[in-house]
Design a protein around this motif. Sequence first.
Motif, PDB file in Angstrom:
ATOM      1  N   ASN A 222       0.851  -1.182   0.000  1.00  5.23           N
ATOM      2  CA  ASN A 222       0.000   0.000   0.000  1.00  5.23           C
ATOM      3  C   ASN A 222       0.894   1.242   0.000  1.00  5.23           C
ATOM      4  N   PRO A 223       0.340   2.415  -0.272  1.00  5.37           N
ATOM      5  CA  PRO A 223       1.186   3.611  -0.423  1.00  5.37           C
ATOM      6  C   PRO A 223       1.946   4.013   0.839  1.00  5.37           C
ATOM      7  N   LEU A 224       1.456   3.631   2.025  1.00  4.31           N
ATOM      8  CA  LEU A 224       2.184   3.978   3.249  1.00  4.31           C
ATOM      9  C   LEU A 224       3.505   3.228   3.335  1.00  4.31           C
ATOM     10  N   TRP A 225       3.449   1.901   3.185  1.00  6.25           N
ATOM     11  CA  TRP A 225       4.680   1.114   3.263  1.00  6.25           C
ATOM     12  C   TRP A 225       5.661   1.553   2.179  1.00  6.25           C
ATOM     13  N   GLU A 226       5.140   1.765   0.973  1.00  5.32           N
ATOM     14  CA  GLU A 226       6.026   2.111  -0.140  1.00  5.32           C
ATOM     15  C   GLU A 226       6.762   3.427   0.121  1.00  5.32           C
ATOM     16  N   GLN A 227       6.067   4.415   0.691  1.00  2.00           N
ATOM     17  CA  GLN A 227       6.727   5.693   0.955  1.00  2.00           C
ATOM     18  C   GLN A 227       7.662   5.602   2.162  1.00  2.00           C
ATOM     19  N   LEU A 228       7.276   4.851   3.177  1.00  2.00           N
ATOM     20  CA  LEU A 228       8.161   4.676   4.324  1.00  2.00           C
ATOM     21  C   LEU A 228       9.457   3.985   3.919  1.00  2.00           C
ATOM     22  N   ALA A 229       9.368   3.043   2.990  1.00  2.00           N
ATOM     23  CA  ALA A 229      10.543   2.265   2.584  1.00  2.00           C
ATOM     24  C   ALA A 229      11.418   2.996   1.577  1.00  2.00           C
ATOM     25  N   GLU A 230      10.908   4.065   0.979  1.00  2.00           N
ATOM     26  CA  GLU A 230      11.655   4.783  -0.057  1.00  2.00           C
ATOM     27  C   GLU A 230      12.584   5.814   0.593  1.00  2.00           C
ATOM     28  N   ASP A 231      13.880   5.485   0.662  1.00  2.00           N
ATOM     29  CA  ASP A 231      14.836   6.341   1.365  1.00  2.00           C
ATOM     30  C   ASP A 231      15.085   7.674   0.664  1.00  2.00           C
ATOM     31  N   ARG A 232      14.678   7.800  -0.575  1.00  2.00           N
ATOM     32  CA  ARG A 232      14.847   9.091  -1.258  1.00  2.00           C
ATOM     33  C   ARG A 232      13.786  10.100  -0.844  1.00  2.00           C
ATOM     34  N   LEU A 233      12.779   9.646  -0.111  1.00  2.00           N
ATOM     35  CA  LEU A 233      11.717  10.527   0.347  1.00  2.00           C
ATOM     36  C   LEU A 233      11.835  10.793   1.842  1.00  2.00           C
ATOM     37  N   SER A 234      11.899  12.077   2.236  1.00  2.00           N
ATOM     38  CA  SER A 234      11.655  12.449   3.620  1.00  2.00           C
ATOM     39  C   SER A 234      10.145  12.512   3.816  1.00  2.00           C
ATOM     40  N   ALA A 235       9.711  12.533   5.060  1.00  2.00           N
ATOM     41  CA  ALA A 235       8.270  12.477   5.326  1.00  2.00           C
ATOM     42  C   ALA A 235       7.839  13.587   6.266  1.00  2.00           C
ATOM     43  N   CYS A 236       6.729  14.240   5.921  1.00  2.00           N
ATOM     44  CA  CYS A 236       6.121  15.254   6.773  1.00  2.00           C
ATOM     45  C   CYS A 236       5.039  14.609   7.634  1.00  2.00           C
ATOM     46  N   PHE A 237       4.920  15.086   8.879  1.00  2.00           N
ATOM     47  CA  PHE A 237       3.934  14.556   9.808  1.00  2.00           C
ATOM     48  C   PHE A 237       3.214  15.703  10.511  1.00  2.00           C
ATOM     49  N   ILE A 238       1.904  15.537  10.725  1.00  2.00           N
ATOM     50  CA  ILE A 238       1.104  16.490  11.496  1.00  2.00           C
ATOM     51  C   ILE A 238       0.942  15.917  12.899  1.00  2.00           C
ATOM     52  N   ALA A 239       1.582  16.543  13.874  1.00  2.00           N
ATOM     53  CA  ALA A 239       1.589  16.012  15.242  1.00  2.00           C
ATOM     54  C   ALA A 239       0.583  16.764  16.103  1.00  2.00           C
ATOM     55  N   ASP A 240      -0.690  16.609  15.769  1.00  2.00           N
ATOM     56  CA  ASP A 240      -1.737  17.295  16.544  1.00  2.00           C
ATOM     57  C   ASP A 240      -2.551  16.336  17.397  1.00  2.00           C
ATOM     58  N   GLY A 241      -2.206  15.057  17.368  1.00  5.13           N
ATOM     59  CA  GLY A 241      -2.941  14.063  18.148  1.00  5.13           C
ATOM     60  C   GLY A 241      -4.191  13.546  17.476  1.00  5.13           C
ATOM     61  N   ALA A 242      -4.610  14.177  16.381  1.00  4.51           N
ATOM     62  CA  ALA A 242      -5.814  13.755  15.654  1.00  4.51           C
ATOM     63  C   ALA A 242      -5.457  13.116  14.318  1.00  4.51           C
ATOM     64  N   HIS A 243      -4.508  13.709  13.611  1.00  2.00           N
ATOM     65  CA  HIS A 243      -4.135  13.164  12.309  1.00  2.00           C
ATOM     66  C   HIS A 243      -3.447  11.805  12.438  1.00  2.00           C
ATOM     67  N   LEU A 244      -2.642  11.640  13.480  1.00  5.99           N
ATOM     68  CA  LEU A 244      -1.977  10.370  13.759  1.00  5.99           C
ATOM     69  C   LEU A 244      -1.990  10.138  15.263  1.00  5.99           C
ATOM     70  N   SER A 245      -2.200   8.895  15.673  1.00  7.50           N
ATOM     71  CA  SER A 245      -2.051   8.587  17.096  1.00  7.50           C
ATOM     72  C   SER A 245      -0.570   8.661  17.450  1.00  7.50           C
ATOM     73  N   ALA A 246      -0.290   8.823  18.738  1.00  9.70           N
ATOM     74  CA  ALA A 246       1.101   8.924  19.177  1.00  9.70           C
ATOM     75  C   ALA A 246       1.892   7.675  18.799  1.00  9.70           C
TER      76      ALA A 246
END
Length: 385
Positions: A222-246
């Motif tokens: 799925n697109p999550l695993w593929e992007q996490l595994a792609e070392d050429r991509l850095s990743a942005c995260f929204i740390a508001d407690g709603a978009h992603l659990s801790a």
Amino acid sequence: METICGRDPASGAMLEILVAEGVVTGIRHGVCDADVWIAPGLVDLQVNGYSGIDLNSEACTVHDVCLLVRRLACLGTTTFLPTIITAPVAKMAACLKTIAEARAADAMVRHAIPCVHLEGPHISPLDGYRGAHAVEHVRPPSIEEFALLQAGCGNLIGMVTLSPHWVGSAEFVRALVGQGIVVSLGHTHATGEQIRAAAEAGARLSTHLGNGIAAELPRHPNPLWEQLAEDRLSACFIADGAHLSAATMRAMMRAKGFERCVLVSDAVALAGSPEGAYRADVGGEVVIGPDGAIRLRGSNLLAGSGIVLKDGVARVAAELSLGTALTMATSNPGAFVRARGVLRVGADADLITFRWRSGDTTLQVQDVMVRGRVMQQESEENLSR
């Protein structure tokens, strides 16, 4: 020459920063005593608006943009990318033009906004993946459209979020990268092959990874695993407690590697507003719940966040460490916008001091310096003029 003191969040050592003519001229260790932390000003790659100012509204004025810059600076965000989302070409062009005019009129705005982030319109049209973007305005990549938008704002677009599932996406990515544009993947249902092709063409980021995606996915691929595994991509995260659990955020950051993680606010105009129903340019009919999250009315889909970047830093600091969290909100994002968010001799004197203890949900910003000017001395009356 001015001096500003504080503790280094990474080491805890006392620092004395010497500033002259808007730049850092010296850094001395262990020569002062301060009860605050010190860091470069925060760098936010995704801001749709804040405090009633909506960058995606055609009613947004040059004055509004200037006011937003100053309000965010006083909250510690000294560099940010106004983010314009999927809309008709004419509306996107109008929003870009206003930001360009604000930069031309105000030196502080010009410094705070190095470029603009287009989030769309070349994203997934599928429900879930599309998020709060209007499906009727989603469209395939077009070099001609991009050139039109760039010409209308004086080449101000510096970052583009797209989905690489479209035919010709790799060629589009390569063309943008050739113009110095940072390409980020987001709101995508692309296959692993399409994600890898985009990275090969020069894509460097994933936009709010873990969001802008369907609620239910195949276990793999799925697109999550593929992007996490792609070392050429850095990743942005929204740390508001709603978009992603801790727990989800912590696991994804560890998988990506902290050096490739970037915190963004994804703040919208309604950020900080009380509970209730609202009408917004980002998302349309939305509701702010008891947790402060902003969702489409009658849906669990999120329409931007209700935080500013200092809030996200505090949440990540509680999960990892203060030094790690600040790196994700300063030098890591700064690497994508002219090396902002660094503390070194010769760098712009964009600095913040703040108080924070484990368990705090935000950084208590004390002083903010932008190119050597102390912003905390600004009154609300001056900010509103």
